[in-house]
Write an enzyme that holds these catalytic residues in place. Sequence first.
Site, PDB file in Angstrom:
ATOM      1  N   GLU A 163       0.670  -1.484  -0.030  1.00 29.46           N
ATOM      2  CA  GLU A 163      -0.147  -0.176   0.012  1.00 29.46           C
ATOM      3  C   GLU A 163       1.068   1.505  -0.053  1.00 29.46           C
ATOM      4  OE1 GLU A 163      -2.575  -0.997   3.334  1.00 29.46           O
ATOM      5  OE2 GLU A 163      -4.112  -1.833   2.305  1.00 29.46           O
ATOM      6  N   GLU A 355      -5.990  -8.577   0.581  1.00 27.90           N
ATOM      7  CA  GLU A 355      -6.084  -8.246   2.471  1.00 27.90           C
ATOM      8  C   GLU A 355      -7.105  -8.145   2.042  1.00 27.90           C
ATOM      9  OE1 GLU A 355      -4.385  -5.038   4.461  1.00 27.90           O
ATOM     10  OE2 GLU A 355      -2.909  -5.799   3.903  1.00 27.90           O
TER      11      GLU A 355
END
Length: 457
Positions: A163, A355
């Site tokens: 990320e 995720e």
Amino acid sequence: MSFPEDFVWGAATASYQIEGGTYEDGKGLSVWDVFCRQPGKIWGGNNGDIACDHYHLYQEDARLMGELGLKAYRYSISWPRVLPEGTGAVNEKGLDFYDRLVDVLLENGVQPWVTLFHWDYPQSLLQRGGWLNRESSDWFTEYTSVVVDRLSDRVSHWMTLNEPQVFITFGHQGDYHAPGLNLEFSDALVAAHNSLLAHGKAVQVIRAHAKTRPNIGAVHAASIYFPGTEKQEDIEAAHSRMFSITGKNCWNNTWFADPMILGRYPEDGLRLFESELPDIPDGDMGTICQPLDFYGLNNYEGRGVRATDDGGSEIIQSPDGPPLTTMEWQVTPAGYYWGPRFLFERYKLPIVVTENGMANCDWIHRDGRVHDPQRIDYMARYLSELKRAIDEGITVNGYFVWSLMDNFEWAYGYRQRFGIVHVDYATQKRTPKDSAYWYKDVIASNGSTLTNLPGTG
Ligand code: FCB
């Protein structure tokens, strides 16, 4: 509803969020160790010094993963545990820990999926400018080669950055996450560019050094927009929101993924950021854009979109009292059909959900168990939408629930519980929640029990 035969069912964690062992065996400090010391940054003044004590309990944790039937475990390596100064001397004890972890995972039938960078950046390198220093990509490459040389005889799944949207926006442009630099946007763009270079060079190093054929991806905080109806104009409106840049920040789907996968920065971003853009030396885009094996998709919630009469689009306002997790994130399963579909159409890479999951108000009930029907329902709904995407030809190779166990949730500290396994931080006792047993059945049936409602068998 059966999933593809080799579908990878997994669970995910990250080093700073679970390991603890912060001051042991020669580990260097990370920016998170330092950031948590700043008053007011973390809920309750919490920190990751002990966290889930996974540094000591890793064998028990791996056994539990085996018992749950997980096919794979996504976890990250702490850069300063391996290289206390970020570069130079290797901390053999730190590297040994990850070596033993790989062995014990494999002994329990769990495939290791390794993230190289999940935010715990070496403090020593921050003092040398961190991601603002162009040399940072070489520092990351050095670290990558140390890890790959040691683990790649047994590890074949690699993720470079977790990320970049988040650590650049929250940690560099802002001060909500470590290192909390509050940079001008022009400087945040320099840090973003250097992290992209680090990604590209790391992919080259993995391919050059790996002893088993590597499977490599980067992990994105995907912002998902889905159409409110299946009318063509709503679909186009959602698609255009997914791939447009509208604000002066890196929180979007294209600023990182386009350079990595398509070899160029997105045109709309280049126009919007024109006055802040750094000089980009010739050759950088070629270094950043390396062949990848999958797109790592992290996402928890999305937003519905509809077309407006003037040819634009608007976010559909959620009704009062929408379904919310304890993070106050909305429950929006529709995004798990549309998000993977839009991302697969643009990038043409297999998707892996690296995720997904939810924070819930979990505690140990009087019968000694942790009943978390909300999480079961959340996962069942999201996975069902994902299956629809797969049925329509979108390549999705795996799903990792966030998280294997409750852990240190960054600025929220231990307040938020994302695990399918409950952690009592005072005793370090692990208690699988109902969702863990439910997930075990889902995995064992390769998804075919997903349609069963809890309690109906
Ligand atoms: C993601 C992070 C992960 C976890 C979840 C809830 O943004 O990658 O570490 O904190 O959110």
